[in-house]
Design an enzyme around this catalytic site. Structure first.
Site, PDB file in Angstrom:
ATOM      1  N   ASP A 203       3.709   2.294   8.663  1.00 18.14           N
ATOM      2  CA  ASP A 203       2.904   1.611   9.618  1.00 18.14           C
ATOM      3  C   ASP A 203       4.315   0.311   9.878  1.00 18.14           C
ATOM      4  O   ASP A 203       4.103  -0.509   9.279  1.00 18.14           O
ATOM      5  CB  ASP A 203       1.643   0.759   9.063  1.00 18.14           C
ATOM      6  CG  ASP A 203       0.977   0.106  10.268  1.00 18.14           C
ATOM      7  OD1 ASP A 203       1.735   0.281  11.316  1.00 18.14           O
ATOM      8  OD2 ASP A 203       0.227  -0.772  10.100  1.00 18.14           O
TER       9      ASP A 203
ATOM     10  N   ASP B  19       5.674  -6.009  10.191  1.00 19.64           N
ATOM     11  CA  ASP B  19       5.944  -4.457  10.489  1.00 19.64           C
ATOM     12  C   ASP B  19       7.165  -4.006  10.934  1.00 19.64           C
ATOM     13  O   ASP B  19       7.498  -3.428  11.666  1.00 19.64           O
ATOM     14  CB  ASP B  19       4.913  -3.725  11.766  1.00 19.64           C
ATOM     15  CG  ASP B  19       3.406  -4.061  11.121  1.00 19.64           C
ATOM     16  OD1 ASP B  19       2.895  -3.195  10.340  1.00 19.64           O
ATOM     17  OD2 ASP B  19       2.694  -5.157  11.742  1.00 19.64           O
TER      18      ASP B  19
ATOM     19  N   LYS C  25      -7.085  -6.640   5.816  1.00 11.58           N
ATOM     20  CA  LYS C  25      -6.008  -7.541   6.109  1.00 11.58           C
ATOM     21  C   LYS C  25      -6.238  -8.850   5.669  1.00 11.58           C
ATOM     22  O   LYS C  25      -7.547  -9.224   5.784  1.00 11.58           O
ATOM     23  CB  LYS C  25      -5.890  -7.343   7.626  1.00 11.58           C
ATOM     24  CG  LYS C  25      -4.635  -8.166   8.268  1.00 11.58           C
ATOM     25  CD  LYS C  25      -4.019  -7.498   9.661  1.00 11.58           C
ATOM     26  CE  LYS C  25      -3.262  -8.359  10.139  1.00 11.58           C
ATOM     27  NZ  LYS C  25      -2.453  -7.852  11.367  1.00 11.58           N
TER      28      LYS C  25
ATOM     29  N   TRP D 203      -9.097   0.537  11.232  1.00 11.57           N
ATOM     30  CA  TRP D 203      -8.707  -1.036  11.183  1.00 11.57           C
ATOM     31  C   TRP D 203      -9.013  -1.658  12.507  1.00 11.57           C
ATOM     32  O   TRP D 203      -9.082  -1.148  13.451  1.00 11.57           O
ATOM     33  CB  TRP D 203      -7.129  -1.193  11.203  1.00 11.57           C
ATOM     34  CG  TRP D 203      -6.798  -2.888  11.246  1.00 11.57           C
ATOM     35  CD1 TRP D 203      -6.971  -3.595  10.197  1.00 11.57           C
ATOM     36  CD2 TRP D 203      -6.257  -3.093  12.334  1.00 11.57           C
ATOM     37  NE1 TRP D 203      -6.299  -4.716  10.508  1.00 11.57           N
ATOM     38  CE2 TRP D 203      -6.082  -4.730  11.998  1.00 11.57           C
ATOM     39  CE3 TRP D 203      -6.033  -3.252  13.695  1.00 11.57           C
ATOM     40  CZ2 TRP D 203      -5.634  -5.623  12.887  1.00 11.57           C
ATOM     41  CZ3 TRP D 203      -5.506  -4.068  14.519  1.00 11.57           C
ATOM     42  CH2 TRP D 203      -5.274  -5.117  14.045  1.00 11.57           C
TER      43      TRP D 203
ATOM     44  N   HIS E 221      -0.439  -6.731   4.519  1.00  8.43           N
ATOM     45  CA  HIS E 221      -1.781  -7.398   4.612  1.00  8.43           C
ATOM     46  C   HIS E 221      -2.229  -8.026   3.421  1.00  8.43           C
ATOM     47  O   HIS E 221      -3.262  -8.254   3.228  1.00  8.43           O
ATOM     48  CB  HIS E 221      -2.555  -6.052   5.031  1.00  8.43           C
ATOM     49  CG  HIS E 221      -2.611  -5.610   6.300  1.00  8.43           C
ATOM     50  ND1 HIS E 221      -3.491  -4.864   6.854  1.00  8.43           N
ATOM     51  CD2 HIS E 221      -1.503  -5.701   6.978  1.00  8.43           C
ATOM     52  CE1 HIS E 221      -3.105  -4.646   8.168  1.00  8.43           C
ATOM     53  NE2 HIS E 221      -1.932  -5.083   8.312  1.00  8.43           N
TER      54      HIS E 221
ATOM     55  N   GLU F 169      -9.333  -0.203   6.507  1.00  7.79           N
ATOM     56  CA  GLU F 169      -8.142  -0.876   6.038  1.00  7.79           C
ATOM     57  C   GLU F 169      -8.144  -2.539   6.466  1.00  7.79           C
ATOM     58  O   GLU F 169      -8.598  -3.062   7.350  1.00  7.79           O
ATOM     59  CB  GLU F 169      -6.934  -0.614   7.109  1.00  7.79           C
ATOM     60  CG  GLU F 169      -5.760  -1.391   7.082  1.00  7.79           C
ATOM     61  CD  GLU F 169      -4.621  -0.881   7.985  1.00  7.79           C
ATOM     62  OE1 GLU F 169      -5.004  -0.165   8.824  1.00  7.79           O
ATOM     63  OE2 GLU F 169      -3.343  -1.346   7.812  1.00  7.79           O
TER      64      GLU F 169
ATOM     65  N   HIS G 281      -0.200   2.263   4.028  1.00 14.28           N
ATOM     66  CA  HIS G 281       0.432   1.932   4.950  1.00 14.28           C
ATOM     67  C   HIS G 281       1.677   1.342   4.542  1.00 14.28           C
ATOM     68  O   HIS G 281       1.836  -0.052   4.148  1.00 14.28           O
ATOM     69  CB  HIS G 281      -0.311   0.929   6.019  1.00 14.28           C
ATOM     70  CG  HIS G 281      -1.184   1.493   7.061  1.00 14.28           C
ATOM     71  ND1 HIS G 281      -1.685   1.053   8.062  1.00 14.28           N
ATOM     72  CD2 HIS G 281      -1.359   3.048   7.076  1.00 14.28           C
ATOM     73  CE1 HIS G 281      -2.617   2.067   8.762  1.00 14.28           C
ATOM     74  NE2 HIS G 281      -2.373   3.086   8.336  1.00 14.28           N
TER      75      HIS G 281
ATOM     76  N   ASP H 103      -2.324  -1.480   3.083  1.00 14.78           N
ATOM     77  CA  ASP H 103      -1.018  -1.796   4.008  1.00 14.78           C
ATOM     78  C   ASP H 103      -0.496  -2.951   3.261  1.00 14.78           C
ATOM     79  O   ASP H 103      -1.027  -4.013   3.199  1.00 14.78           O
ATOM     80  CB  ASP H 103      -1.516  -2.200   5.290  1.00 14.78           C
ATOM     81  CG  ASP H 103      -0.355  -2.684   6.446  1.00 14.78           C
ATOM     82  OD1 ASP H 103       0.674  -3.290   5.811  1.00 14.78           O
ATOM     83  OD2 ASP H 103      -0.460  -2.038   7.313  1.00 14.78           O
TER      84      ASP H 103
ATOM     85  N   ASP I 171       3.040 -10.143   8.324  1.00 13.31           N
ATOM     86  CA  ASP I 171       2.798  -8.881   8.625  1.00 13.31           C
ATOM     87  C   ASP I 171       3.658  -8.647   9.857  1.00 13.31           C
ATOM     88  O   ASP I 171       3.115  -8.135  10.862  1.00 13.31           O
ATOM     89  CB  ASP I 171       1.015  -8.690   8.617  1.00 13.31           C
ATOM     90  CG  ASP I 171       0.761  -7.259   9.193  1.00 13.31           C
ATOM     91  OD1 ASP I 171       1.418  -6.308   8.733  1.00 13.31           O
ATOM     92  OD2 ASP I 171      -0.142  -7.097  10.120  1.00 13.31           O
TER      93      ASP I 171
HETATM   94  C1  RNT Z   1      -2.703  -3.894  11.882  1.00 13.46           C
HETATM   95  C2  RNT Z   1      -2.946  -2.598  11.056  1.00 13.46           C
HETATM   96  C3  RNT Z   1      -2.922  -1.278  11.765  1.00 13.46           C
HETATM   97  C4  RNT Z   1      -1.830  -1.016  12.848  1.00 13.46           C
HETATM   98  C5  RNT Z   1      -2.048   0.245  13.481  1.00 13.46           C
HETATM   99  C6  RNT Z   1      -1.382   0.071  14.711  1.00 13.46           C
HETATM  100  O1  RNT Z   1      -2.125  -5.153  11.232  1.00 13.46           O
HETATM  101  O2  RNT Z   1      -1.599  -2.584   9.919  1.00 13.46           O
HETATM  102  O3  RNT Z   1      -2.917  -0.340  10.688  1.00 13.46           O
HETATM  103  O4  RNT Z   1      -0.910  -1.604  12.259  1.00 13.46           O
HETATM  104  O5  RNT Z   1      -3.367   0.500  13.631  1.00 13.46           O
HETATM  105 ZN    ZN Z   2      -1.600  -0.869   8.915  1.00 12.12          ZN
END
Ligand code: RNT
Ligand code: ZN
Length: 422
Positions: free
Chosen positions: A330, A300, A232, A189, A266, A230, A290, A263, A298
């Protein structure tokens, strides 16, 4: 403390109720063996890593908020925390490391210099525990990422630096997989993007493709490592354009038979990652998840048992995709007890899978094929009030981990005895 006899009694009753629907609860519990979750190491210390004693997350459009006391300050503390987390989780886990978590022994080892020796300690630790490892290049929190571009940078020296980093990370992942006898997923990523409307989107995407080709020029056996990429939608400070968008990486993954990493923070909030799994798996062999909880963006947040996560789990379970979907987490929350964050989030994902396993899928498909759509909806609603918690508690009991609310006390004790003393 949960009363063992009561947990068993409640399970026996639940088992009967599910049996009436044609669901075998014992089989569902057995199937949980196939649900192996890769714990993201970066919840231990707010994505800081240990390149320097005071390393912090920087840039990249991702952010940690909060300063709850007790974060891991070195690798021994991190391992101690992860061991505690795993002692409170049923089932089997893997560990997902980022490149900034190597054992650098107080030396300055730049990202284009890391080798497997910096991760041998982790490999040995994982081996002792019979665990698999996964790995990630770290293309943020570094002066060479400050411009907002890494693999897609127009500065050739910067671009080459990150190509070298990713190439080395893949080699490390392959060695992890080789030594541990279970393939390591290496995820790439990058934060690359632009805050305001760019002119040369195409130029950066052409460079990203070139860099990925260069970084992935060595093929490793898939028994050792598997590449994931990955995508986004946007990040803070990269609102106008993300170089590695979903279209970009899905194309890259299909063309090169890589894993696409989905993810669920994303995408546009009305899109569902659960819906994307069966779409992507028509064209790639495997995906990486993720699992996270975006709140408005996003962000988290710690995973909870919500509709998004339930759909993701259902899609894996309904289609028997256990070998094609790699499950990673994640999230990073520094505002609450970090061990608690792990346990809540991982258990929520596991609960979603067990819940999905307690569905009479074949019956539901029959209803659907016969256009009995009232009955299908009614069944889905009825399932929501079935005694699912009794099955979960029994699963925890069988795994010899705290049942129900018992983990709260354990985490409070750990905070008092360990975390507050750091
Ligand atoms: C960032 C991505 C990525 C990170 C990690 C820490 O938006 O989701 O996966 O969160 O690599
Ligand atoms: Zn991620």
């Amino acid at each position: 403390m949960a009363n063992k006899e009561q947990v068993i009694k409640a399970y026996e009753l639940a088992k009967e109720q599910y049996a009436q629907l044609g669901v075998d609860t014992d089989a569902a519990i057995k199937k949980m063996d196939d649900v192996v979750i890769s714990l993201h190491c970066w919840q231990t210390d707010d994505v800081g890593g240990f390149e320097t004693p005071d390393a912090e997350l920087g840039g990249g459009g991702i952010q940690v908020t909060g300063n709850y006391p007790g974060k891991a300050k070195n690798i021994p503390q991190m391992r101690q925390d992860l061991e505690k987390v795993m002692a409170l989780l049923p089932g089997k886990q893997r560990l997902n490391l980022h490149a900034i978590y190597g054992e650098f022994g107080g030396e300055k080892v730049d990202r284009n210099e890391i080798t497997v020796e910096h991760f041998q300690g982790w490999i040995d630790w994982a081996k002792e525990r019979g665990m698999g490892l996964d790995f990630n290049a770290t293309c943020f929190s570094h002066p060479k990422a400050d411009s907002g571009f890494t693999l897609s940078s127009k500065d050739e020296e910067t671009r080459k630096f990150w190509v070298e980093h990713v190439a080395r990370c893949r080699a490390i992942a392959a060695e992890m997989g080789k030594q541990l006898g279970t393939s390591a997923v290496h995820n790439t990523w990058i934060p690359d993007g632009s805050k305001d409307t760019p002119i040369d989107r195409n130029g950066h995407r052409t460079l990203l493709k070139k860099s990925l080709d260069e970084a992935m020029s060595i093929d490793y056996p898939k028994e050792q490592m598997k590449d994931a990429v990955e995508s986004k939608l946007f990040g803070i400070g990269a609102e106008a354009m993300t170089v590695g968008s979903h279209d970009f990486y899905l194309g890259y993954a299909i063309k090169n038979n890589k894993l696409i990493c989905l993810d669920n923070g994303h995408f546009h909030p009305t899109e569902e990652v659960g819906d994307k799994i069966s779409a992507c798996l028509q064209f790639v062999d495997e995906v990486l998840l993720h699992v996270t909880r975006p709140v408005r963006w996003d962000s988290d947040h710690v995973v909870t048992l919500n509709e998004e996560v339930k759909l993701i789990a259902s899609e894996v379970v309904r289609n028997n995709f256990y070998n094609r979907v790699n499950i990673g987490l994640d999230f990073f929350d520094a505002s609450i007890n970090r061990i608690g964050a792990y346990v809540i989030g991982t258990r929520a994902a596991q609960i979603a899978f067990l819940n999905a396993l307690l569905e009479p899928t074949e019956e539901l498909i029959k209803l659907e094929e016969n256009e009995n759509n009232f009955e299908r909806l009614a069944m889905l609603e009825l399932l929501k009030s079935k005694p699912f918690g009794a099955v979960w508690d029994y699963y925890c009991l069988k795994n010899d981990v705290p049942v129900g609310e018992d983990y709260i006390k354990e985490i409070q004790n750990y905070e008092k005895e360990v975390l507050r003393k750091r």
